[in-house]
Design a protein around this motif. Structure first.
Motif, short mmCIF file in Angstrom:
data_model
loop_
_atom_site.label_atom_id
_atom_site.label_comp_id
_atom_site.label_asym_id
_atom_site.label_seq_id
_atom_site.Cartn_x
_atom_site.Cartn_y
_atom_site.Cartn_z
N GLU A 1 7.05 4.89 -87.17
CA GLU A 1 8.00 3.70 -87.48
C GLU A 1 7.75 2.49 -86.99
OE1 GLU A 1 12.20 5.14 -86.82
OE2 GLU A 1 11.77 6.52 -88.49
N HIS B 1 18.94 0.73 -79.31
CA HIS B 1 19.14 1.57 -77.94
C HIS B 1 19.94 0.93 -77.07
CE1 HIS B 1 15.78 4.37 -79.00
NE2 HIS B 1 15.12 3.24 -79.51
N ARG C 1 10.91 16.28 -87.30
CA ARG C 1 10.20 15.12 -87.35
C ARG C 1 10.01 14.44 -85.94
NH1 ARG C 1 13.75 10.94 -85.98
NH2 ARG C 1 15.11 10.19 -87.97
#
Ligand code: GLU
Length: 312
Positions: A44, A119, A8
């Motif tokens: 997303e 992150h 993906r």
């Protein structure tokens, strides 16, 4: 050729892509295609405040421009996280029924951050808050205040092992190493860790390839998928491209593909990426398709790759 392999692309439309994202996408595509798998493209766009249609279009165009195709996905509505809340709701209820979820009335900032992937530089560790241990009376008082809580997941206090396809064995005790984490914000938006796990499980993703900065999320996602009754994918993390002092992040304003597309060709950029990550011995222009046959994780560097600003 295997038909069970599903890879993906799962970008967040909160900015333009840069070389760091493109490297991870190229490796995800090569990993999947070299195994004869199907590729899907999931948008997303969980966080309504950060997700912009202009970035969605640009992300898809960037992938096509580079020569990375997919078999199903966005813009079909079922492949955008913003349309999948009933599925996240079902998973949330299941976890609630297993007494793994509790309301948390702590700081707002913490809750807002949770819809995005964690992150570097974004504090993730939660040393725990009193909300995990409120008495029935305290909880009633907070409920009566009318203020909406975020919802946290009780982490398992045991070691979870992930065999990463590139970095090897990763062991994490989520309770000790990352702490309970938010799966739903106070405003009702589901958080990254829950959504990504539910999606990878329901979409039958068997190979997750992404930047190494999300390595510490893999044990939690594996555990979540198992808890929800699914089969976790194989995780393969990729080295990050850094520019001097840290990860090349779209949030740090690195050169975006918008600019790259004007200044270079897809083959020249692929050649550069292939050289930087260890796939090619030279920077010679090449198309992603031509890299499939020789692709192997063994060739890919493990350490992050520092690039000089002029090399972008
Ligand atoms: N959407 C996430 C991001 O762009 C990546 C999620 C993932 O690959 O697990 O940071």
């Amino acid at each position: 050729m295997s038909t069970n392999v599903v890879g993906r692309f799962a970008p967040s439309p909160s900015g333009y892509m840069h070389m760091g994202n493109l490297l991870a996408m190229l490796l995800a595509w090569l990993d999947c295609r070299s195994l004869g798998g199907q590729m899907l493209f999931r948008m997303e766009d969980l966080d309504p405040a950060r997700s912009k249609p202009v970035y969605m279009q640009a992300l898809a165009e960037d992938l096509r421009w580079l020569g990375l195709d997919w078999d199903c996905g966005w813009p079909e509505p079922a492949y955008a996280q913003s349309n999948r809340s009933t599925l996240y709701e079902d998973a949330f209820r299941l976890l609630q029924n297993r007494d793994l979820v509790y309301p948390c009335w702590c700081s707002r900032a913490e809750r807002l951050a949770a819809a995005s992937a964690p992150h570097p530089g974004e504090t993730e560790f939660d040393s725990g808050c009193r909300c995990a241990h409120l008495s029935a009376k305290e909880r009633l008082c907070l409920e009566a205040s009318g203020r909406k809580p975020a919802w946290k997941l009780r982490c398992p206090d045991r070691e979870i092992t992930v065999e990463d396809g590139h970095y090897g064995t990763i062991v994490q005790n989520p309770a000790r190493d990352v702490g309970d984490f938010i799966i739903r914000r106070a405003d009702g938006v589901f958080a990254y860790q829950l959504a990504v796990s539910v999606d990878d499980m329901l979409m039958g993703v068997s190979r997750v390839v992404r930047g190494r900065d999300l390595l510490s999320s893999a044990p939690r996602q594996k555990w979540l998928i198992e808890t929800l009754g699914g089969k976790p994918p194989v995780y393969c993390h990729a080295p990050l491209l850094t520019e001097g002092s840290g990860k090349l992040s779209k949030r740090l304003g690195s050169l975006s593909t918008e600019v790259l597309r004007k200044e270079t060709t897809p083959e020249a950029l692929t050649g550069k990426l292939a050289f930087l990550c260890g796939l090619s011995e030279t920077e010679a222009a090449v198309s992603p398709r031509d890299l499939i046959a020789g692709f192997s994780w063994e060739m890919i560097k493990k350490a992050d790759i520092e690039i000089a600003p002029e090399a972008r």
